[in-house]
Design a protein around this motif. Structure first.
Motif, PDB file in Angstrom:
ATOM      1  N   GLN A 107      17.983  -0.513   2.994  1.00 40.39           N
ATOM      2  CA  GLN A 107      17.633  -0.762   1.811  1.00 40.39           C
ATOM      3  C   GLN A 107      16.516  -0.062   1.419  1.00 40.39           C
ATOM      4  OE1 GLN A 107      16.952  -4.793   1.102  1.00 40.39           O
ATOM      5  NE2 GLN A 107      17.475  -4.688  -1.315  1.00 40.39           N
ATOM      6  N   VAL A 108      16.372   0.430   0.217  1.00 40.27           N
ATOM      7  CA  VAL A 108      15.130   1.037  -0.383  1.00 40.27           C
ATOM      8  C   VAL A 108      14.593   0.061  -1.145  1.00 40.27           C
ATOM      9  CG1 VAL A 108      14.105   3.022  -1.386  1.00 40.27           C
ATOM     10  CG2 VAL A 108      15.838   3.511  -0.149  1.00 40.27           C
ATOM     11  N   LEU A 109      13.332  -0.461  -0.886  1.00 37.97           N
ATOM     12  CA  LEU A 109      12.942  -1.575  -1.889  1.00 37.97           C
ATOM     13  C   LEU A 109      12.101  -1.052  -2.861  1.00 37.97           C
ATOM     14  CD1 LEU A 109      13.682  -4.727  -1.250  1.00 37.97           C
ATOM     15  CD2 LEU A 109      11.089  -4.719  -0.787  1.00 37.97           C
ATOM     16  N   LYS A 110      11.500   0.065  -2.714  1.00 38.48           N
ATOM     17  CA  LYS A 110      10.430   0.859  -3.619  1.00 38.48           C
ATOM     18  C   LYS A 110      10.122   2.037  -3.434  1.00 38.48           C
ATOM     19  CE  LYS A 110       5.427   0.477  -2.912  1.00 38.48           C
ATOM     20  NZ  LYS A 110       4.216  -0.649  -2.769  1.00 38.48           N
ATOM     21  N   MET A 111      10.197   2.963  -4.352  1.00 35.39           N
ATOM     22  CA  MET A 111       9.748   4.308  -4.377  1.00 35.39           C
ATOM     23  C   MET A 111       9.034   4.686  -5.469  1.00 35.39           C
ATOM     24  SD  MET A 111      11.310   6.931  -2.041  1.00 35.39           S
ATOM     25  CE  MET A 111      11.209   5.595  -0.624  1.00 35.39           C
ATOM     26  N   ARG A 112       7.830   4.931  -5.377  1.00 31.91           N
ATOM     27  CA  ARG A 112       6.819   5.235  -6.783  1.00 31.91           C
ATOM     28  C   ARG A 112       7.379   6.430  -7.194  1.00 31.91           C
ATOM     29  NH1 ARG A 112       1.440   2.820  -6.865  1.00 31.91           N
ATOM     30  NH2 ARG A 112       1.983   0.675  -6.557  1.00 31.91           N
ATOM     31  N   GLY A 113       7.731   6.592  -8.535  1.00 29.83           N
ATOM     32  CA  GLY A 113       8.244   7.902  -9.459  1.00 29.83           C
ATOM     33  C   GLY A 113       9.495   8.204  -9.081  1.00 29.83           C
ATOM     34  N   THR A 114      10.346   7.290  -8.789  1.00 27.21           N
ATOM     35  CA  THR A 114      11.762   7.606  -8.420  1.00 27.21           C
ATOM     36  C   THR A 114      12.496   6.676  -8.749  1.00 27.21           C
ATOM     37  OG1 THR A 114      10.902   8.932  -6.299  1.00 27.21           O
ATOM     38  CG2 THR A 114      13.250   8.307  -6.344  1.00 27.21           C
ATOM     39  N   LEU A 148       0.735  -1.228   0.140  1.00 25.39           N
ATOM     40  CA  LEU A 148       0.116  -0.208  -0.009  1.00 25.39           C
ATOM     41  C   LEU A 148       0.614   1.159  -0.001  1.00 25.39           C
ATOM     42  CD1 LEU A 148      -2.716  -0.859   2.323  1.00 25.39           C
ATOM     43  CD2 LEU A 148      -2.974  -0.174   0.209  1.00 25.39           C
ATOM     44  N   ALA A 149       1.890   1.093   0.610  1.00 29.60           N
ATOM     45  CA  ALA A 149       2.960   2.383   0.926  1.00 29.60           C
ATOM     46  C   ALA A 149       3.385   2.798  -0.681  1.00 29.60           C
ATOM     47  CB  ALA A 149       4.047   2.098   1.618  1.00 29.60           C
ATOM     48  N   HIS A 150       3.593   4.003  -0.649  1.00 22.69           N
ATOM     49  CA  HIS A 150       4.412   4.706  -1.974  1.00 22.69           C
ATOM     50  C   HIS A 150       5.868   4.102  -2.139  1.00 22.69           C
ATOM     51  CE1 HIS A 150       0.869   7.402  -1.539  1.00 22.69           C
ATOM     52  NE2 HIS A 150       0.792   7.459  -3.124  1.00 22.69           N
ATOM     53  N   GLY A 151       6.383   4.118  -0.816  1.00 25.20           N
ATOM     54  CA  GLY A 151       7.588   3.649  -0.988  1.00 25.20           C
ATOM     55  C   GLY A 151       8.048   2.603   0.543  1.00 25.20           C
TER      56      GLY A 151
END
Lengths: 229, 229, 229, 229, 229, 229
Positions: free
Chosen positions: B198-205, B177-180
């Motif tokens: 660790q950044v696993l996901k970040m919408r639009g980035t 559900l989170a954007h990142g």
């Protein structure tokens, strides 16, 4: 009839394109590129003159617009086209379309509203983002989920269902119910995250089932060479 | 628009800062630094002249003040600023804001109280500490959790949700559900505990997804080099 | 009496053919070839002058026709023969036959309708596609599933039950209830997906239990040599 | 303020002692030394002139006296001091204090009785032995457990909660709720059982997180050198 | 008193034969030979002039006759003997004997009917095929299963309970309740399936607990040498 | 006070004998020797002039007599002594003593009957065979099991609870509630089953925690040397 995915290199894995008017499950962990793949799929539809529907519980129209603004595959033009209908489940219009059934044993009304909407609007491509929406709407009742997906399969649209995997070691119902299953991979290798895509199943199609590299670039997701052994 | 995390070295992993007005899940085992990261995030907001909200079920105002007093990143000044609102869920004011719904099928009132509070107070940054709060308030009903997080995503604030993982081998709803999604790692290696982020996901980035070292120093958590293979 | 499977190379694994009038479970992950195997099984029956029934919840008649149109084993002729009855569970006729029982403790009526249909139409071969159908119809009640499968075993037809495995590390009830169990394998090896078939059990038959290669060609699925060590 | 644990060598791992008036989870498998550690913690409190409370569902006063009689760290003197209150949950007095709530949705009365007891008796150190007590009293309701532990955190005592792990591969709620987490290890190595201790988390404290050896001697548990790689 | 199993080579593993009038669990995956072993056990009883009962939910009398017709250990003569009573649970007679209790908390009537049948018919050997029958009849209530198996243990017959394992990594209640446990193995090795048998437990008997090879031949299952290391 | 286990070599692992009047869990897979160990424990008690109680749901008096008749450690004399009371839970007397409570929330009456029986008969040693008995009697309610075992701990008898493990990778409540835990091992090694015993915990006792070999001989179970690395 086959429809192009809009994802560079992907159509070659599935005999030139996705068989039209079918249901596909697009699965993968967070951050694997499922939403970007889906957005390219819709942009390709708009480019072909088709009508498209994006049902989202994750993003408002503005959010998704912003998310995709870093890419150059034309999502902005698609969003502004009147041939893309964007339904945010939690917006007032979304709530009208997806008002959950009072008792989950009779989800027929909700299901009829959605399939009626697809057919009466002559929709060609649908993204449902995501299976979590089904949990929310249908209270996770397995028999209702089966009924919902089966109805989607019988519309005249090509439907891509984004499927979250909370238990990655097991298959879910949608993997069996869908005509095709596409996995987006995202795994640790040599200390970094590697991305890949794999077509696990596609009814009526000679497919390439190996994992292929995936990269993100200005044009969104693109599929590269088969991963070496 | 991007906002700085306040964590030295972190912004470089996410294209210069976190996209504003979105929901981020900050996950990790006990002791991995989630609270310190979050505190630095708020102090950075105060420094920028923003209004901040820290919703905690884990700590009273005094506890967190004491916890952070060993660091020199300015949490004391932030706490004393009138631009940081600290809500302890179990205090009388906290109970007023977070009075659990009588029947968990209608959590709308609780959700409206919180999002109304955020918007009417012009809050720019929110920490929700933690997902366990959702279990407590919402009786762990999945559909209500989805509704709660979706509402938070639609406020005009950048929200960091601290997310406890009881089963580390599975993704949870908030990761989808989170954007990142930011993971704090804490693992045994060569007989000692190693930390990483660790950044696993970040919408639009365009993100850097490798694990980077994390260390604790006088200025709190800071992010170092990419971990070697 | 033995019946030929219609799958090139398969009959050799089971002493020349499947013992007639029994229940077989055909298991495997998505994309392993279960539906193609089953379609060849029916085409072989039609070729022998037998009456066949295909009960599907996954495909409409048109879908399956299209899926199999890429093969040359004669599914088109079979579909057009009046000796193949195709029941789409979600079509009006399907709903008549498979109307779920009001209370799942009394599924006798549904079971009697199906077995009566098989016997009164003199059906020789049946495909039930799939166990997910049982979840849908029988609300996943274990005792009712046992009763349903036991009744199918006692008809005068050879029945193939397509069995989805959501937890691949455990056996399911149908593996014990069936007279024979056939596994379709689909596994990652050297970076690509390898296919295979294995007969795990076949009552009253000296079987070859090793994994044999499976390939897809113009004639559908065919079984090759035993996999090397 | 920091309090000494009374366990030789342990205080060095946590910056000289445990931060006072906080809740600590002391976890480990059967036989790892949790009770001995806790007894030393209380004896140290008595030695400092503090008031202590030992809440046990595992042991009567006589049992624990006998258990600790083999050691020479002074538990006998502590037990006979009037500054150690020992509450056996299943004794008549224990039942008065810990009478389970009639309906588990309102555990407030039980929680108030305990925290009131701690505060009105000016207790400085509390041992709760163990989380199984919570299962017994609170019928394992997660939201009530959260409320119970949160209330303990807010008393003016330093509380050690002995935490049993039935599933050692997952973190439990108390590991997140506690201000600090101490693991006692007990593992097979080279054919014998090896003991160790590890501080996983301690809010507001620069900790040593490596595993250190633990041994049992006349003075009870003591902490030795960091385990080699 | 010991009774011969009728399986060549097996009696040597259990001190010359199975202790009489006891309950044995015969466990293994699908296709491991449990039914063949059981059939030989009954044929041996008939050969000794004993009365035998085969309770089956998996097979009708004709099915099992056909299954065993490929072997030469005399099952046909046994079936035609009036000393073998075959009860098909789903036949009219079977339903009379095994009519499920109306409310599963009182299974006493069903249990009394079966043990009364065994004792009044002077049955010496019983096969119960299988534990799935218990799920069907007793709605999977653990306390009733315990009561059922305990009653079977107290009849004057030697009972073999065929036990399906859906979760192969765990022991089931019947393994603890039975006087003896026999495992039939069926595992992949060097690309082929290998069979074996292992006696895990046998009360009052010095047993050979190693895995021994099992092969299928004209005389059914036979036990060979101990498997090498 | 310490009591001898009656098992050759075992007392050396626990400082000369088991601390008296306490509860011990004796755990292990089927066939690991739990019942034989327990029988020797009782025979030793009889030899010392103590009163003993064997509560069994697995065996009638005759069964256990027969099971142990192959050994020469004197179980026959013990059984015939009037100082061994054998209660078969499913016999008429057993049912009187262990009549399950009508509603499982009030098991106090059953618990009082058993502890009253132990105390009024001056029982010194008790075997409870097994935890499955608790499931049967108490409907598997965790809070009632805790209450039952806690009451047993407070009688004036040394109690050995035989504990079945269905999930061998997790600890059970009785391992935490018992004063001591003894594991019987039974594992595949070099193609054969190896036996061993391990004392995991024993309150108030300096124990030897390594695995020691176990062998079965005319005198029953005996403990040998520490297993090599």
């Amino acid at each position: 009839m086959r429809v192009s995915s809009g994802v560079s290199g992907f159509d070659d894995l599935v005999g030139g394109g996705l068989p039209a008017n079918r249901l596909y499950a697009l699965s993968g962990p967070p951050g694997s590129g499922k939403t970007t793949f889906s957005s390219q799929f819709l942009v390709e539809g708009i480019r072909q003159g088709e009508s498209c529907l994006f049902v989202s519980m994750h993003e408002s129209r503005d959010d998704i617009f912003e998310d995709m603004s870093g890419y150059e595959f034309g999502f902005d033009r698609a969003v502004n086209s009147d041939r893309l209908i964007f339904v945010d489940v939690f917006s007032p219009e979304g709530k009208r379309l997806f008002r959950p059934p009072k008792k989950h044993h009779d989800a027929s009304s909700l299901i009829n509203r959605l399939t009626g909407f697809i057919d009466s609007n002559g929709i060609d491509r649908v993204i449902v983002d995501s299976t979590m929406l089904l949990e929310y709407l249908l209270a996770d009742a397995e028999s209702t989920t089966i009924q919902f997906l089966t109805s989607l399969k019988r519309t005249d649209a090509t439907v891509v269902l984004i499927s979250e995997m909370t238990d990655p070691s097991a298959y879910a119902d949608e993997h069996y119910l869908a005509h095709g299953v596409i996995f987006m991979h995202n795994f640790l290798e040599n200390g970094g995250m590697q991305r890949g895509v794999q077509v696990l199943k596609m009814r009526g199609t000679r497919i390439e089932t190996d994992i292929h590299d995936v990269s993100f670039g200005p044009d969104g997701v693109s599929v590269g060479a088969k991963r070496g052994p």
